[in-house]
Design a protein around this motif. Structure first.
Motif, PDB file in Angstrom:
ATOM      1  N   LYS A   6       7.697  17.578  -0.237  1.00  0.00           N
ATOM      2  CA  LYS A   6       8.188  16.706  -0.316  1.00  0.00           C
ATOM      3  C   LYS A   6       8.236  15.804  -0.859  1.00  0.00           C
ATOM      4  CE  LYS A   6      10.883  18.468   4.273  1.00  0.00           C
ATOM      5  NZ  LYS A   6      12.442  18.762   3.497  1.00  0.00           N
ATOM      6  N   VAL A   7       9.291  14.912  -1.865  1.00  0.00           N
ATOM      7  CA  VAL A   7       8.690  13.121  -2.252  1.00  0.00           C
ATOM      8  C   VAL A   7       8.906  12.366  -0.610  1.00  0.00           C
ATOM      9  CG1 VAL A   7       9.695  12.558  -4.266  1.00  0.00           C
ATOM     10  CG2 VAL A   7       9.763  13.738  -4.117  1.00  0.00           C
ATOM     11  N   SER A   8       7.632  11.497  -1.106  1.00  0.00           N
ATOM     12  CA  SER A   8       7.178  10.714   0.196  1.00  0.00           C
ATOM     13  C   SER A   8       8.594  10.022   0.023  1.00  0.00           C
ATOM     14  CB  SER A   8       5.863  10.626   0.666  1.00  0.00           C
ATOM     15  OG  SER A   8       5.901   9.600   1.588  1.00  0.00           O
ATOM     16  N   PHE A   9       9.044   9.363   1.142  1.00  0.00           N
ATOM     17  CA  PHE A   9      10.085   7.982   0.851  1.00  0.00           C
ATOM     18  C   PHE A   9       8.962   7.110   1.559  1.00  0.00           C
ATOM     19  CE2 PHE A   9      12.992   5.486   3.051  1.00  0.00           C
ATOM     20  CZ  PHE A   9      13.748   4.528   2.296  1.00  0.00           C
ATOM     21  N   PRO A  10       8.979   6.345   0.862  1.00  0.00           N
ATOM     22  CA  PRO A  10       7.959   4.319   1.462  1.00  0.00           C
ATOM     23  C   PRO A  10       8.836   3.732   2.102  1.00  0.00           C
ATOM     24  CG  PRO A  10       8.292   4.127  -0.618  1.00  0.00           C
ATOM     25  CD  PRO A  10       8.994   5.591  -0.572  1.00  0.00           C
ATOM     26  N   PHE A  11       8.672   4.382   3.746  1.00  0.00           N
ATOM     27  CA  PHE A  11       9.825   3.575   4.548  1.00  0.00           C
ATOM     28  C   PHE A  11       8.823   1.994   4.936  1.00  0.00           C
ATOM     29  CE2 PHE A  11      11.134   2.987   8.740  1.00  0.00           C
ATOM     30  CZ  PHE A  11      12.240   3.130   8.878  1.00  0.00           C
ATOM     31  N   THR A  12       7.586   1.278   5.065  1.00  0.00           N
ATOM     32  CA  THR A  12       7.255   0.389   5.097  1.00  0.00           C
ATOM     33  C   THR A  12       7.765  -0.424   4.856  1.00  0.00           C
ATOM     34  OG1 THR A  12       4.932   2.126   5.306  1.00  0.00           O
ATOM     35  CG2 THR A  12       4.499  -0.999   5.556  1.00  0.00           C
ATOM     36  N   GLU A  71      -2.653  16.533  -1.292  1.00  0.00           N
ATOM     37  CA  GLU A  71      -3.445  15.561  -1.142  1.00  0.00           C
ATOM     38  C   GLU A  71      -2.525  15.813   0.374  1.00  0.00           C
ATOM     39  OE1 GLU A  71      -2.655  11.985  -3.397  1.00  0.00           O
ATOM     40  OE2 GLU A  71      -3.334  12.290  -5.090  1.00  0.00           O
ATOM     41  N   GLU A  72      -4.067  15.046   0.430  1.00  0.00           N
ATOM     42  CA  GLU A  72      -4.174  15.203   1.993  1.00  0.00           C
ATOM     43  C   GLU A  72      -2.698  13.345   2.544  1.00  0.00           C
ATOM     44  OE1 GLU A  72      -6.524  13.202   6.485  1.00  0.00           O
ATOM     45  OE2 GLU A  72      -6.979  13.138   4.846  1.00  0.00           O
ATOM     46  N   GLY A  73      -1.889  14.220   3.930  1.00  0.00           N
ATOM     47  CA  GLY A  73      -0.524  13.674   3.724  1.00  0.00           C
ATOM     48  C   GLY A  73       0.605  14.340   3.375  1.00  0.00           C
ATOM     49  N   MET A  74       0.634  15.135   2.326  1.00  0.00           N
ATOM     50  CA  MET A  74       1.861  16.068   2.290  1.00  0.00           C
ATOM     51  C   MET A  74       2.544  16.765   2.810  1.00  0.00           C
ATOM     52  SD  MET A  74       0.333  16.352  -2.240  1.00  0.00           S
ATOM     53  CE  MET A  74       0.467  15.116  -3.437  1.00  0.00           C
ATOM     54  N   ILE A  75       3.480  16.839   2.536  1.00  0.00           N
ATOM     55  CA  ILE A  75       4.694  17.293   3.238  1.00  0.00           C
ATOM     56  C   ILE A  75       5.120  18.872   3.254  1.00  0.00           C
ATOM     57  CG2 ILE A  75       6.942  17.612   4.483  1.00  0.00           C
ATOM     58  CD1 ILE A  75       6.490  14.518   5.076  1.00  0.00           C
ATOM     59  N   VAL A  76       4.686  19.977   2.837  1.00  0.00           N
ATOM     60  CA  VAL A  76       4.088  20.573   2.134  1.00  0.00           C
ATOM     61  C   VAL A  76       5.691  21.726   2.850  1.00  0.00           C
ATOM     62  CG1 VAL A  76       3.704  23.604   2.659  1.00  0.00           C
ATOM     63  CG2 VAL A  76       2.432  21.371   2.546  1.00  0.00           C
ATOM     64  N   ASN A  77       7.163  22.159   1.976  1.00  0.00           N
ATOM     65  CA  ASN A  77       7.864  23.121   2.501  1.00  0.00           C
ATOM     66  C   ASN A  77       7.243  24.660   2.405  1.00  0.00           C
ATOM     67  OD1 ASN A  77       9.533  20.624   1.861  1.00  0.00           O
ATOM     68  ND2 ASN A  77      10.240  20.690  -0.268  1.00  0.00           N
ATOM     69  N   ASP A  78       8.918  25.450   2.599  1.00  0.00           N
ATOM     70  CA  ASP A  78       8.596  26.521   3.439  1.00  0.00           C
ATOM     71  C   ASP A  78       7.473  26.920   2.236  1.00  0.00           C
ATOM     72  OD1 ASP A  78      10.579  25.702   5.376  1.00  0.00           O
ATOM     73  OD2 ASP A  78      11.737  26.992   4.624  1.00  0.00           O
ATOM     74  N   VAL A  79       6.544  27.834   2.717  1.00  0.00           N
ATOM     75  CA  VAL A  79       5.097  28.922   1.632  1.00  0.00           C
ATOM     76  C   VAL A  79       6.075  30.371   2.783  1.00  0.00           C
ATOM     77  CG1 VAL A  79       3.664  29.521   1.029  1.00  0.00           C
ATOM     78  CG2 VAL A  79       4.181  26.750   1.319  1.00  0.00           C
ATOM     79  N   TYR A  80       6.164  31.284   1.583  1.00  0.00           N
ATOM     80  CA  TYR A  80       6.828  32.496   2.698  1.00  0.00           C
ATOM     81  C   TYR A  80       5.610  33.369   1.939  1.00  0.00           C
ATOM     82  CZ  TYR A  80      11.797  31.502   4.034  1.00  0.00           C
ATOM     83  OH  TYR A  80      12.452  30.520   3.499  1.00  0.00           O
ATOM     84  N   TYR A  92       0.946  -1.255  -0.255  1.00  0.00           N
ATOM     85  CA  TYR A  92       0.284   0.152  -0.292  1.00  0.00           C
ATOM     86  C   TYR A  92       1.112   1.727  -0.323  1.00  0.00           C
ATOM     87  CZ  TYR A  92      -4.919  -1.812   0.528  1.00  0.00           C
ATOM     88  OH  TYR A  92      -5.925  -2.467   0.862  1.00  0.00           O
ATOM     89  N   ASP A  93       2.304   1.388   0.563  1.00  0.00           N
ATOM     90  CA  ASP A  93       2.724   2.238   1.153  1.00  0.00           C
ATOM     91  C   ASP A  93       2.992   3.033  -0.475  1.00  0.00           C
ATOM     92  OD1 ASP A  93       3.708   5.029   2.129  1.00  0.00           O
ATOM     93  OD2 ASP A  93       5.800   3.166   3.415  1.00  0.00           O
ATOM     94  N   VAL A  94       3.992   1.532  -0.954  1.00  0.00           N
ATOM     95  CA  VAL A  94       4.861   1.700  -1.929  1.00  0.00           C
ATOM     96  C   VAL A  94       4.076   2.438  -3.698  1.00  0.00           C
ATOM     97  CG1 VAL A  94       5.641   0.750  -3.814  1.00  0.00           C
ATOM     98  CG2 VAL A  94       6.393   0.570  -1.863  1.00  0.00           C
ATOM     99  N   LYS A  95       2.868   2.310  -3.259  1.00  0.00           N
ATOM    100  CA  LYS A  95       1.921   1.950  -4.054  1.00  0.00           C
ATOM    101  C   LYS A  95       0.811   3.510  -4.376  1.00  0.00           C
ATOM    102  CE  LYS A  95       1.394  -2.669  -7.000  1.00  0.00           C
ATOM    103  NZ  LYS A  95      -0.386  -3.604  -7.351  1.00  0.00           N
ATOM    104  N   ARG A  96       0.859   3.422  -3.382  1.00  0.00           N
ATOM    105  CA  ARG A  96      -0.504   4.703  -2.873  1.00  0.00           C
ATOM    106  C   ARG A  96      -0.061   5.528  -2.214  1.00  0.00           C
ATOM    107  NH1 ARG A  96      -6.785   1.571  -2.180  1.00  0.00           N
ATOM    108  NH2 ARG A  96      -6.018   0.270  -3.771  1.00  0.00           N
ATOM    109  N   ASN A  97       1.522   5.347  -1.000  1.00  0.00           N
ATOM    110  CA  ASN A  97       1.769   6.807  -0.454  1.00  0.00           C
ATOM    111  C   ASN A  97       0.733   6.965   0.963  1.00  0.00           C
ATOM    112  OD1 ASN A  97       3.915   8.383   0.401  1.00  0.00           O
ATOM    113  ND2 ASN A  97       2.964   9.984  -0.108  1.00  0.00           N
ATOM    114  N   VAL A  98       0.532   5.427   1.468  1.00  0.00           N
ATOM    115  CA  VAL A  98      -0.701   5.213   2.953  1.00  0.00           C
ATOM    116  C   VAL A  98      -0.945   4.568   2.660  1.00  0.00           C
ATOM    117  CG1 VAL A  98      -2.734   5.242   1.046  1.00  0.00           C
ATOM    118  CG2 VAL A  98      -2.578   6.490   3.429  1.00  0.00           C
ATOM    119  N   VAL A  99      -0.717   3.899   4.941  1.00  0.00           N
ATOM    120  CA  VAL A  99      -0.697   2.758   4.932  1.00  0.00           C
ATOM    121  C   VAL A  99      -2.578   2.388   5.585  1.00  0.00           C
ATOM    122  CG1 VAL A  99      -0.188   1.185   6.519  1.00  0.00           C
ATOM    123  CG2 VAL A  99       1.215   2.174   5.605  1.00  0.00           C
TER     124      VAL A  99
END
Length: 289
Positions: free
Chosen positions: A255-261, A182-191, A24-31
Motif C-alpha cells: 500500500k502507498v503510505s498516506f502521511p497522516f501526521t 522497507e520496515e513499516g511497509m504495508i503488504v497486500n495479499d500474497v497468495y 519527517y512523515d512527509v519526507k521519510r514516511n516515518v516519525v
C-alpha cells in the motif's frame, strides 16, 4: 498562581514537535520514536512541575490518565488500520503534555473544555481534516503517474464503482521489488501453497498474518499485513530471504503510505484555537435549530 506562561510553553513545544513529526512523515514516511518519547517526557515533567509548584497532584495525574486512555484508544484504532504506530505515539505524547482544555487569557486561546481528554479533540479534528489531505494526495499520485492519459474514459466516469476501484488500485497500491521492501511497509495479499511459509512467518510473530484463500482455486493460503503498522524489520528480511530462495515472487504489492501526521498537526492547531470541530458543529446546529 497564574500558570499561563507554563501552559503557553507546553502548547508551543507540542506544536513545534508536531510540525517536525509532520516534516519527517512527509519526507521519510516515518516519525522518529525519539521525537515522540522526548515529547512524552516533556509532558510528564512539565505537568509534574505544575503539580509541585501548585501543591496539587491533579496536573500530573491528569497527564498520566490522559496518556493511558489516549494510547489505549488510538492503539485500538491502529489495529483497525486507521494510522501507523508513529501516529499513536504522537497522539499519546500530545495527551501527556496537554491532558485537558486550558485557558491562556492574554492570547485569547480557549481550547474547548470537555469531559474527555483534550487529545480526543485532536484525534477527531485530525480525522476530519485528513480527508482534504487524502484528496490532494491521491490527486498528486494520479497526476504523477499519468493515470488518465491512456484511460480517458475513466476521467468521464470517475464516480462509478469500476472507476473508483481502478483509481484505488492504481494509486494506493504499488508493485515493488521484494529487495526494495522497507520496515513499516504495508503488504497486500500474497497468495501461496507452500505450508513452510506459514511456519516461517509464525516463528517471527510479527505483523504479517496468514489466512485461508477461500475465494481462490489455485492457492490455499495468503498472507498480508494485519495493521497499519506495516512489516517489522525481521519480517522485511524474512521476505527478502524467501524471495532470494524463490519461495515467493520477486515482486510484491504494498500500500502507498498516506502521511497522516500533517493532519495531526492541523488537528492540534484547530483544537487549541477553536476546539473540537464536531462539538462546535453540534453547538452551531443546535443554536440554528
Amino acid at each position: 498562581m497564574n500558570f499561563s506562561s507554563i501552559f503557553l510553553i507546553q502548547i508551543i513545544i507540542t506544536m513545534l514537535f508536531s510540525i517536525i513529526a509532520a516534516i519527517y512523515d512527509v519526507k521519510r514516511n516515518v516519525v522518529p520514536d525519539n521525537l515522540n518519547y522526548f515529547l512524552i517526557f516533556f509532558g510528564l515533567s512539565s505537568n509534574a512541575i505544575l503539580s509541585i509548584i501548585s501543591n496539587n497532584v491533579k496536573f500530573i495525574l491528569a497527564s498520566i490518565i490522559s496518556m493511558v486512555i489516549t494510547y489505549t484508544i488510538t492503539y485500538m484504532l491502529w489495529k483497525l488500520n486507521m494510522w501507523g504506530g508513529g501516529d499513536v505515539k504522537l497522539f499519546t505524547a500530545i495527551a501527556a503534555v496537554i491532558p485537558s482544555g486550558i485557558n491562556i487569557n492574554f492570547l485569547n486561546v480557549f481550547p474547548q473544555l470537555s469531559i474527555y481528554p483534550f487529545s480526543f479533540s485532536v484525534v477527531v479534528n485530525s480525522i476530519l481534516v485528513s480527508f482534504p489531505f487524502l484528496v490532494i494526495f491521491v490527486t498528486h499520485l494520479i497526476n504523477k503517474r499519468g493515470l488518465f492519459k491512456n484511460n480517458v474514459d475513466f476521467l468521464f466516469n470517475v464516480f462509478n464503482i469500476r472507476s473508483l476501484r481502478y483509481i484505488i488500485d492504481s494509486t494506493l497500491n504499488e508493485l515493488i521489488s521484494v529487495k526494495d521492501l522497507e520496515e513499516g511497509m504495508i503488504v497486500n495479499d500474497v497468495y501461496f501453497n507452500d505450508e513452510h511459509i506459514i511456519e516461517l512467518l509464525d516463528d517471527i510473530d510479527g505483523n504479517l498474518k496468514v489466512y485461508k484463500a477461500k475465494d481462490s482455486d489455485d492457492f490455499k493460503y495468503y498472507f498480508k499485513s494485519q495493521s497499519a503498522g506495516g512489516i517489522t524489520n525481521k519480517e522485511m528480511w524474512q521476505l527478502k530471504i524467501m524471495s532470494a530462495q524463490h519461495i515467493i515472487s520477486d515482486y510484491i504489492s504494498v500500500k502507498v503510505s498516506f502521511p497522516f501526521t500533517p493532519s495531526i498537526f492541523f488537528g492540534l492547531i484547530i483544537a487549541v484555537f477553536y476546539g473540537d470541530i464536531m462539538m462546535l458543529f453540534a453547538k452551531n446546529l443546535f443554536l440554528a435549530i
